[in-house]
Scaffold this active site. Sequence first.
Site, PDB file in Angstrom:
ATOM      1  N   ASN A  12      -4.115  -4.459  -5.573  1.00 28.23           N
ATOM      2  CA  ASN A  12      -3.482  -3.547  -6.521  1.00 28.23           C
ATOM      3  C   ASN A  12      -2.962  -4.366  -7.698  1.00 28.23           C
ATOM      4  OD1 ASN A  12      -1.979  -1.727  -7.956  1.00 28.23           O
ATOM      5  ND2 ASN A  12      -0.508  -1.297  -6.306  1.00 28.23           N
ATOM      6  N   LYS A  14      -1.771  -3.400 -10.460  1.00 29.21           N
ATOM      7  CA  LYS A  14      -0.608  -2.764 -11.109  1.00 29.21           C
ATOM      8  C   LYS A  14      -0.753  -2.849 -12.637  1.00 29.21           C
ATOM      9  CE  LYS A  14       2.208  -3.536  -7.035  1.00 29.21           C
ATOM     10  NZ  LYS A  14       3.552  -3.855  -6.483  1.00 29.21           N
ATOM     11  N   HIS A  96       2.041   5.418  -4.020  1.00 30.20           N
ATOM     12  CA  HIS A  96       2.636   4.078  -4.066  1.00 30.20           C
ATOM     13  C   HIS A  96       4.143   4.220  -4.324  1.00 30.20           C
ATOM     14  CE1 HIS A  96       3.608   0.005  -5.270  1.00 30.20           C
ATOM     15  NE2 HIS A  96       2.512  -0.347  -4.642  1.00 30.20           N
ATOM     16  N   GLU A  98       6.085   2.677  -6.146  1.00 28.51           N
ATOM     17  CA  GLU A  98       6.478   2.642  -7.554  1.00 28.51           C
ATOM     18  C   GLU A  98       6.259   3.995  -8.241  1.00 28.51           C
ATOM     19  OE1 GLU A  98       5.483  -2.038  -7.262  1.00 28.51           O
ATOM     20  OE2 GLU A  98       4.064  -0.743  -8.311  1.00 28.51           O
ATOM     21  N   GLU A 166       3.717   0.210   3.258  1.00 29.92           N
ATOM     22  CA  GLU A 166       4.285  -0.756   2.319  1.00 29.92           C
ATOM     23  C   GLU A 166       5.797  -0.547   2.252  1.00 29.92           C
ATOM     24  OE1 GLU A 166       1.987  -0.244  -1.477  1.00 29.92           O
ATOM     25  OE2 GLU A 166       1.098  -2.112  -0.794  1.00 29.92           O
ATOM     26  N   GLY A 172       6.939  -6.971  -3.892  1.00 30.27           N
ATOM     27  CA  GLY A 172       7.334  -7.769  -5.046  1.00 30.27           C
ATOM     28  C   GLY A 172       8.568  -8.622  -4.847  1.00 30.27           C
ATOM     29  N   SER A 212       4.448  -8.251  -0.282  1.00 28.15           N
ATOM     30  CA  SER A 212       4.574  -9.725  -0.361  1.00 28.15           C
ATOM     31  C   SER A 212       3.583 -10.477   0.516  1.00 28.15           C
ATOM     32  CB  SER A 212       6.015 -10.152  -0.041  1.00 28.15           C
ATOM     33  OG  SER A 212       6.885  -9.698  -1.070  1.00 28.15           O
TER      34      SER A 212
HETATM   35  O1  LIG Z   1       2.705  -2.961  -4.049  1.00 31.39           O
HETATM   36  C1  LIG Z   1       1.970  -3.639  -3.345  1.00 31.39           C
HETATM   37  C2  LIG Z   1       2.376  -5.003  -2.823  1.00 31.39           C
HETATM   38  O2  LIG Z   1       2.806  -5.798  -3.915  1.00 31.39           O
HETATM   39  P1  LIG Z   1       3.183  -7.346  -3.639  1.00 31.39           P
HETATM   40  O3  LIG Z   1       2.032  -7.923  -2.826  1.00 31.39           O
HETATM   41  O4  LIG Z   1       3.310  -7.953  -4.991  1.00 31.39           O
HETATM   42  O5  LIG Z   1       4.473  -7.322  -2.845  1.00 31.39           O
HETATM   43  N1  LIG Z   1       0.751  -3.181  -3.021  1.00 31.39           N
HETATM   44  O6  LIG Z   1       0.335  -1.945  -3.450  1.00 31.39           O
END
Ligand SMILES: O=C(COP(=O)(O)O)NO
Length: 250
Positions: A12, A14, A96, A98, A166, A172, A212
């Site tokens: 991903n 982003k 997701h 976010e 997740e 992150g 992560s």
């Molecule tokens: O959001 C994430 C994971 O992000 P990280 O690996 O940067 O923690 N995947 O969709």
Amino acid sequence: MAGTGKFFVGGNWKCNGTRDSITKLVADLNDAKLETDVDIVVAPPYIYIDQVKQSLTDRIEISAQNSWIGKGGAFTGEISAEQLVDIGCKWVILGHSERRHVIGEDDQFIGKKAAYALSQNLKVIACIGEKLEEREAGKTFDVCFQQMKAFADSISNWMDVVIAYEPVWAIGTGKVATPQQAQEVHLAVRDWLKKNVSAEVASSTRIIYGGSVNGNNCSELAKQEDIDGFLVGGASLKGPEFAIIVNSVT
Ligand SMILES: O=C(COP(=O)(O)O)NO
């Protein structure tokens, strides 16, 4: 089961990248030696999907990071599932954290997005996960099961769905879930599928972990019985490290 591999690893990207940086990342991915029994997907920002589609090896499929809830039209700024299919996307990431906690999408909205995407022949990476305060309050399963129900209420064809657990507190942050923490939730989600959908869906649906993941911690996570792969953020922007993660799951 969507795709052919037993395992699934998504990258991903982003809101990251430029034409030049993505040219380099694609070149690194094209040069990588990637194991066979893994379905591999990368999710560029919308505006770079065509560039990636034109240059990336067919060994890796392309995902969008989101899609609109229904047919396109007068929805300024949105991208419809049919448009994503038109430019060669096979997958879309939905739910997701976010999108849930920054943009404000709720479970029902996300569930309807999944139904529409699947109706347009996009496969769905369906994201679930709890916030730190929810985990600390002992509500991890409640939150994940509520999110699963919203997906299950909208999904009739589980063959084209991958579930991504997740935990928000691991995304992150560098605070990756322990293999035991991740396995516990993956097993609970698989049991939920068995109870609420079917034993066949529970056994055939890949449940992947995100939060992560990197080249150093992926192998220990991948050893867990119910971790079928990863959804990788930051580490997916580095082609060689993403290849290490892909190869860790076989
Ligand atoms: O959001 C994430 C994971 O992000 P990280 O690996 O940067 O923690 N995947 O969709």
